[in-house]
Write a protein that holds these residues in place. Structure first.
Motif, mmCIF file in Angstrom:
data_model
loop_
_atom_site.group_PDB
_atom_site.id
_atom_site.type_symbol
_atom_site.label_atom_id
_atom_site.label_comp_id
_atom_site.label_asym_id
_atom_site.label_seq_id
_atom_site.Cartn_x
_atom_site.Cartn_y
_atom_site.Cartn_z
ATOM 1 N N ASP A 95 -5.695 43.332 -41.791
ATOM 2 C CA ASP A 95 -4.556 44.147 -42.234
ATOM 3 C C ASP A 95 -4.219 43.886 -43.699
ATOM 4 O OD1 ASP A 95 -4.406 45.168 -39.691
ATOM 5 O OD2 ASP A 95 -2.690 43.946 -39.068
ATOM 6 N N MET A 96 -4.289 42.626 -44.108
ATOM 7 C CA MET A 96 -3.964 42.259 -45.486
ATOM 8 C C MET A 96 -4.927 42.930 -46.460
ATOM 9 S SD MET A 96 -3.459 38.397 -46.981
ATOM 10 C CE MET A 96 -5.110 37.869 -46.486
ATOM 11 N N PHE A 97 -6.217 42.915 -46.146
ATOM 12 C CA PHE A 97 -7.196 43.552 -47.018
ATOM 13 C C PHE A 97 -7.074 45.071 -46.969
ATOM 14 C CE2 PHE A 97 -8.981 39.407 -47.404
ATOM 15 C CZ PHE A 97 -9.792 39.429 -48.532
ATOM 16 N N ALA A 98 -6.801 45.615 -45.786
ATOM 17 C CA ALA A 98 -6.661 47.065 -45.658
ATOM 18 C C ALA A 98 -5.507 47.581 -46.506
ATOM 19 C CB ALA A 98 -6.457 47.447 -44.194
ATOM 20 N N ALA A 99 -4.412 46.825 -46.540
ATOM 21 C CA ALA A 99 -3.240 47.233 -47.318
ATOM 22 C C ALA A 99 -3.545 47.295 -48.810
ATOM 23 C CB ALA A 99 -2.076 46.278 -47.057
ATOM 24 N N MET A 127 -4.130 39.739 -53.591
ATOM 25 C CA MET A 127 -4.726 41.003 -53.168
ATOM 26 C C MET A 127 -4.461 42.107 -54.186
ATOM 27 S SD MET A 127 -6.328 40.127 -50.517
ATOM 28 C CE MET A 127 -6.992 41.775 -50.372
ATOM 29 N N LYS A 128 -3.308 42.105 -54.778
ATOM 30 C CA LYS A 128 -2.987 43.094 -55.804
ATOM 31 C C LYS A 128 -3.917 42.965 -57.007
ATOM 32 C CE LYS A 128 0.740 44.473 -58.958
ATOM 33 N NZ LYS A 128 2.132 44.181 -59.401
ATOM 34 N N ASN A 129 -4.174 41.718 -57.426
ATOM 35 C CA ASN A 129 -5.016 41.487 -58.593
ATOM 36 C C ASN A 129 -6.498 41.575 -58.269
ATOM 37 O OD1 ASN A 129 -2.856 41.119 -60.364
ATOM 38 N ND2 ASN A 129 -2.682 38.936 -59.889
ATOM 39 N N LEU A 130 -6.854 41.425 -56.990
ATOM 40 C CA LEU A 130 -8.258 41.479 -56.600
ATOM 41 C C LEU A 130 -8.884 42.833 -56.935
ATOM 42 C CD1 LEU A 130 -10.587 39.997 -55.180
ATOM 43 C CD2 LEU A 130 -9.737 40.941 -53.014
ATOM 44 N N PRO A 147 -14.650 47.762 -50.944
ATOM 45 C CA PRO A 147 -13.558 48.558 -51.501
ATOM 46 C C PRO A 147 -13.602 49.992 -50.988
ATOM 47 C CG PRO A 147 -14.798 47.400 -53.212
ATOM 48 C CD PRO A 147 -15.609 47.324 -51.965
ATOM 49 N N ASP A 148 -12.439 50.583 -50.835
ATOM 50 C CA ASP A 148 -12.324 51.997 -50.452
ATOM 51 C C ASP A 148 -12.041 52.867 -51.662
ATOM 52 O OD1 ASP A 148 -12.776 51.451 -47.758
ATOM 53 O OD2 ASP A 148 -10.660 51.057 -47.369
ATOM 54 N N PHE A 149 -12.345 52.375 -52.854
ATOM 55 C CA PHE A 149 -12.035 53.149 -54.059
ATOM 56 C C PHE A 149 -13.250 53.211 -54.968
ATOM 57 C CE2 PHE A 149 -10.401 48.781 -54.243
ATOM 58 C CZ PHE A 149 -11.082 48.249 -55.316
ATOM 59 N N SER A 177 -11.909 47.721 -46.700
ATOM 60 C CA SER A 177 -12.247 47.876 -45.287
ATOM 61 C C SER A 177 -13.136 46.733 -44.811
ATOM 62 C CB SER A 177 -12.999 49.195 -45.046
ATOM 63 O OG SER A 177 -12.171 50.299 -45.309
ATOM 64 N N ILE A 178 -12.947 46.339 -43.568
ATOM 65 C CA ILE A 178 -13.794 45.310 -42.978
ATOM 66 C C ILE A 178 -15.158 45.910 -42.658
ATOM 67 C CG2 ILE A 178 -12.900 45.781 -40.652
ATOM 68 C CD1 ILE A 178 -13.796 42.267 -41.903
#
Length: 233
Positions: free
Chosen positions: A194-198, A143-146, A231-233, A202-203
């Motif tokens: 939750d894992m993706f939100a962190a 998730m960090k690298n995604l 993505p939220d960015f 967003s779903i």
């Protein structure tokens, strides 16, 4: 916690079944011919309904196996697909299939998915049947690298096994269906969200891949689900 070496050995060994099972069955783990055809038909329809037109899109396929989804993307006009697979024997089968089909816009990258670092953002990130084989530390690293593979317009589609009521773990247990020991962790829907939100995603929507009552829903504790994130960015 899953034994990473045993999980890796399971997938390397799947490559040796190539002479005895259909190309699609190697990574799909569906041995029954009729169920395999039904599964491919239902999944393909739903995945492309959710993805829309992939023509001229760049795609990264994380956990690509032999490239069963990768070849569907290129057949529908994808500009380029990076197929990331940590089992070198499976990736080699995929490369040979690309040569057989005369497809030259696929790169098979042999790497653990959680170690893959994208050089540029992709239009689509496709993650298929991957998280069930990752421990939490591996999932966190992925998730960090995604984030590096995405921009604000990237569409993320996850297709993965999901625990219905609780997180469900199978640890080095003999599977009569596969005639091999098998390990997997089925996180709940909320744990995926939750894992993706962190990580900043967003779903958008999610649902079971197959309708209730389908013969493809084989186990009472789990369901194959499809998730779309943004993505939220």
């Amino acid at each position: 916690m899953l034994d990473k070496d045993k999980v890796k050995r399971f997938w390397d060994d799947r490559a040796s079944t190539f002479e005895s099972v259909a190309f699609e069955s190697i990574a799909n783990l569906e041995q029954d011919k009729n169920n395999l055809e039904l599964k491919i038909d239902r999944e393909t329809q739903k995945v492309f309904d959710w993805l829309g037109d992939v023509k001229d899109k760049t795609i990264v396929d994380l956990g690509a196996g032999v490239g069963q989804w990768t070849f569907r993307f290129t057949a529908r006009g994808a500009k380029h697909v990076t197929a990331v697979e940590y089992s070198a024997p499976l990736a080699e089968i995929g490369r040979n299939e690309a040569v057989r089909q005369g497809v030259d816009n696929i790169d098979f990258v042999v790497s653990p998915a959680e170690k893959f670092l994208a050089d540029d953002a992709y239009d689509i990130v496709f993650i298929s049947g991957l998280f069930v084989y990752l421990n939490d530390d591996q999932s966190d690293e992925l998730m960090k690298n995604l984030v590096k593979a995405c921009n604000s317009n990237t569409l993320i589609l996850l297709r993965d096994g999901t625990g219905l009521e609780n997180r469900h773990e199978i640890n080095d247990r003999l599977s009569e269906h596969l005639q091999s020991n098998y390990s997997a962790t089925y996180r709940t829907r909320q744990q995926y969200v939750d894992m993706f939100a962190a990580a900043g995603f967003s779903i958008v929507r999610d649902e079971n891949m197959f309708e209730e009552g389908s013969p493809l829903n084989k186990y009472p504790e789990t369901r194959l689900r499809i998730y779309q994130f943004k993505p939220d960015f």
